[in-house]
Design a protein around this motif. Structure first.
Motif, PDB file in Angstrom:
ATOM      1  N   GLU B 206     -11.538  18.285   7.514  1.00  0.00           N
ATOM      2  CA  GLU B 206     -10.347  17.683   8.096  1.00  0.00           C
ATOM      3  C   GLU B 206     -10.305  17.923   9.605  1.00  0.00           C
ATOM      4  O   GLU B 206     -10.513  19.045  10.046  1.00  0.00           O
ATOM      5  N   ALA B 231      -6.031   8.745  12.080  1.00  0.00           N
ATOM      6  CA  ALA B 231      -5.731   8.958  10.648  1.00  0.00           C
ATOM      7  C   ALA B 231      -6.258   7.807   9.808  1.00  0.00           C
ATOM      8  O   ALA B 231      -6.831   8.018   8.737  1.00  0.00           O
ATOM      9  N   CYS B 232      -6.091   6.562  10.320  1.00  0.00           N
ATOM     10  CA  CYS B 232      -6.616   5.390   9.598  1.00  0.00           C
ATOM     11  C   CYS B 232      -8.117   5.474   9.457  1.00  0.00           C
ATOM     12  O   CYS B 232      -8.694   5.076   8.435  1.00  0.00           O
ATOM     13  N   GLN B 234      -9.960   8.276   9.479  1.00  0.00           N
ATOM     14  CA  GLN B 234     -10.428   9.438   8.726  1.00  0.00           C
ATOM     15  C   GLN B 234     -10.161   9.312   7.230  1.00  0.00           C
ATOM     16  O   GLN B 234     -10.975   9.718   6.416  1.00  0.00           O
ATOM     17  N   TYR B 235      -8.992   8.773   6.869  1.00  0.00           N
ATOM     18  CA  TYR B 235      -8.573   8.804   5.470  1.00  0.00           C
ATOM     19  C   TYR B 235      -8.472   7.424   4.864  1.00  0.00           C
ATOM     20  O   TYR B 235      -8.351   6.430   5.558  1.00  0.00           O
ATOM     21  N   ASP B 239      -4.658   8.109   0.258  1.00  0.00           N
ATOM     22  CA  ASP B 239      -4.842   9.555   0.310  1.00  0.00           C
ATOM     23  C   ASP B 239      -3.502  10.212   0.609  1.00  0.00           C
ATOM     24  O   ASP B 239      -2.841   9.826   1.568  1.00  0.00           O
ATOM     25  N   TYR B 242      -3.100  11.281   4.227  1.00  0.00           N
ATOM     26  CA  TYR B 242      -2.856  10.207   5.183  1.00  0.00           C
ATOM     27  C   TYR B 242      -1.389   9.823   5.178  1.00  0.00           C
ATOM     28  O   TYR B 242      -0.760   9.673   6.233  1.00  0.00           O
ATOM     29  N   CYS B 246       1.279  10.128   8.263  1.00  0.00           N
ATOM     30  CA  CYS B 246       2.043   8.965   8.737  1.00  0.00           C
ATOM     31  C   CYS B 246       3.530   9.245   8.715  1.00  0.00           C
ATOM     32  O   CYS B 246       4.248   8.935   9.678  1.00  0.00           O
TER      33      CYS B 246
END
Lengths: 141, 372
Positions: B206, B231-232, B234-235, B239, B242, B246
């Motif tokens: 992470e 975030a978009c 990575q996950y 998830d 995520y 958000c």
């Protein structure tokens, strides 16, 4: 008992990596070839050393493995053991026997420990900065 | 396979004196079977059987989030709310590749072609990341061989690298040290996919940016778009991590009144949807009214009514666009809003300003002699 010809081709683990740090490729190659040559076809790989999450990881192309299985290749003991663990083959008897052996050993070890009962906690407190890693003598293949 | 197992049968008989009768019998029984574990594994892949749905209140709500987000009406409203400020959409972002501006002479038809290509690229940039509910993660057990206990102390993961499978359908199985063979859970699946089929710029572990002191640090600098983009990247959208990140970002925006930071970005749609679903559109609506963007404000209120209202007549009126913007906002303020006083004040101010503007425009046109 039916006499079956041993196959010309093998799927076996090929030891790569470095000294004291093995890494196996799962490959298809003629049986007679000397060990640890690069195979004719690499089907996958196995890292026998557990990682930081205490996992042993194998990556295998199951479609190609199915192809070679259908061809009637000879699988080495290590390959059978690894693929048995993964669920592709039934688990080979050696694996069961090793498991039984290690369970027996542990049971015996626990019996002797119970009889001795020596505490060595002082030594443990000294080493504060030791990186905790699972170093097990149990081998996957 | 038969060739190899015959050889093993011989070795069993040699070592059988070491084993009890029961275990030998068991081993013989194992090898009289054909490769049923393999068939089980293959069959589990080819039959994509989904686990049965338990209908609890939480599950229904979770499905609603996804279902309502996909409604065409909701999608059009969210797109309208995002807006299209071409300066912001095509803003030069920091990049390692330096591009120089190019000047070309073009015919009208070529120019139109270029404009259409630009519009397509803009549509891609504005395309909203999907709002999903966190996916349930109960791995299926494929086999139990408890006689394997003691063989290894670590988990054994087998990843299938055959071509033609997506990250979700790829076969990843885990053999636990206690002998249970199960499918991989979400975290294991994600890590294995990233290890053997890596997506660009995704990290295996992470990113530290999403951990606590760093996340608040970045959000306090109001770099919301940056964090959301990461975030978009990575996950996956279903998830739980995520979704959690958000929500934290949205809450920070609401707490700091930074509603304009996400306008014209693809994240504004899910942000408005989050507020509307939780019935917390008041602050954002206030922001719209103060900026005199009443049409966008009414779009937000329409979104709220589309999600929550079961009044068919009201919805028909809204869809037919019979109700004016200010009228709809006033209706919402009087009936549904939670920060009534602030909103009523804002809408009063807005109406005053509009009246003054209209009066001024009339005076000017009279002065110019345009009033007949």
């Amino acid at each position: 008992m039916v006499l079956v010809k041993a196959s010309q081709f093998s799927v076996r683990l090929i030891r790569m990596g470095c000294k004291n740090r093995p890494f196996y490729q799962l490959g298809a190659l003629p049986t007679r070839r000397r060990p640890n040559l690069l195979p004719d076809e690499v089907i996958g790989n196995v890292d026998p050393v557990p990682n930081h999450n205490n996992e042993i990881i194998a990556c295998v192309d199951l479609k190609r493995l199915a192809y070679w299985t259908g061809k009637g290749v000879k699988f080495s003991g290590g390959a059978q053991s690894v693929l048995g663990l993964g669920g592709w083959f039934p688990i080979p008897p050696k694996t069961y026997m090793r498991a039984l052996g290690s369970r027996e050993k542990e049971r015996q070890g626990m019996d002797t420990k119970a009889s001795d009962e020596t505490t060595e906690d002082k030594d443990k407190d000294k080493d504060e900065f030791v990186i905790e890693r699972v170093i097990s003598k149990k081998r996957i293949c | 396979m038969k060739t190899t197992f015959n050889a093993n049968m011989c070795s069993i008989s040699k070592l059988s004196h070491l084993l009890t009768n029961k275990s030998v019998h068991h081993l013989n029984h194992v090898f009289r079977r054909t490769a049923t574990p393999a068939l089980n594994v293959l069959s589990t892949r080819f039959s994509h059987s989904k686990s049965s749905d338990d209908s609890t209140a939480d599950d229904m709500n979770a499905k609603d989030i996804e279902r309502i987000f996909l409604r065409p009406r909701v999608q059009t409203l969210l797109k309208r709310l995002i807006g299209f400020n071409d300066q912001k959409v095509f803003e030069a972002k920091p990049s390692l590749i330096s591009k120089t501006n190019e000047v070309r002479f073009m015919t009208d038809s070529e120019l139109n072609l270029m404009l259409e290509m630009a519009r397509n690229r803009a549509a891609e940039k504005i395309a909203m990341p999907p709002v999903l509910s966190p996916k349930d993660d109960t791995p299926r057990v494929l086999a139990t061989d408890y006689e394997l206990q003691g063989y290894i102390d670590s988990k054994f993961l087998l990843v299938d690298s055959s071509a033609g499978y997506s990250d979700q359908t790829r076969l990843i199985v885990v053999r636990e040290p206690n002998g249970v063979l199960r499918e991989a859970n979400r975290e294991e699946r994600y890590r294995m996919n990233q290890m053997f089929f890596p997506k660009e710029e995704r990290l295996l572990e992470e990113p530290k940016m999403f951990c606590e002191p760093n996340l608040t640090n970045v959000l306090d600098r109001h770099e919301y778009e940056f964090v959301l983009n990461r975030a978009c990247l990575q996950y996956e959208p279903n998830d739980p991590k995520y979704i959690d990140i958000c929500h934290k970002i949205y809450e920070h925006i609401v707490a700091n009144n930074q509603f304009q930071s996400l306008r014209s970005t693809r994240h504004f749609g899910p942000f408005c949807y989050y507020l509307a679903f939780d019935s917390r559109i008041d602050k954002l609506l206030n922001d719209y009214i103060l900026r005199e963007e009443v049409s966008d404000g009414s779009a937000l209120v329409q979104l709220y009514y589309d999600i929550h209202s079961s009044d068919a007549q009201l919805l028909d009126e809204i869809h037919a666009e019979v109700v004016s913007d200010v009228q709809l906002i006033k209706k919402y303020i009087s009936e549904e809003s939670k920060e009534k006083s602030i909103l009523e004040l804002s809408i009063q101010k807005y109406e005053e300003i509009q009246r003054e503007k209209a009066a001024m425009a009339e005076d000017i046109s009279r002065a110019h002699g345009l009033n007949a």
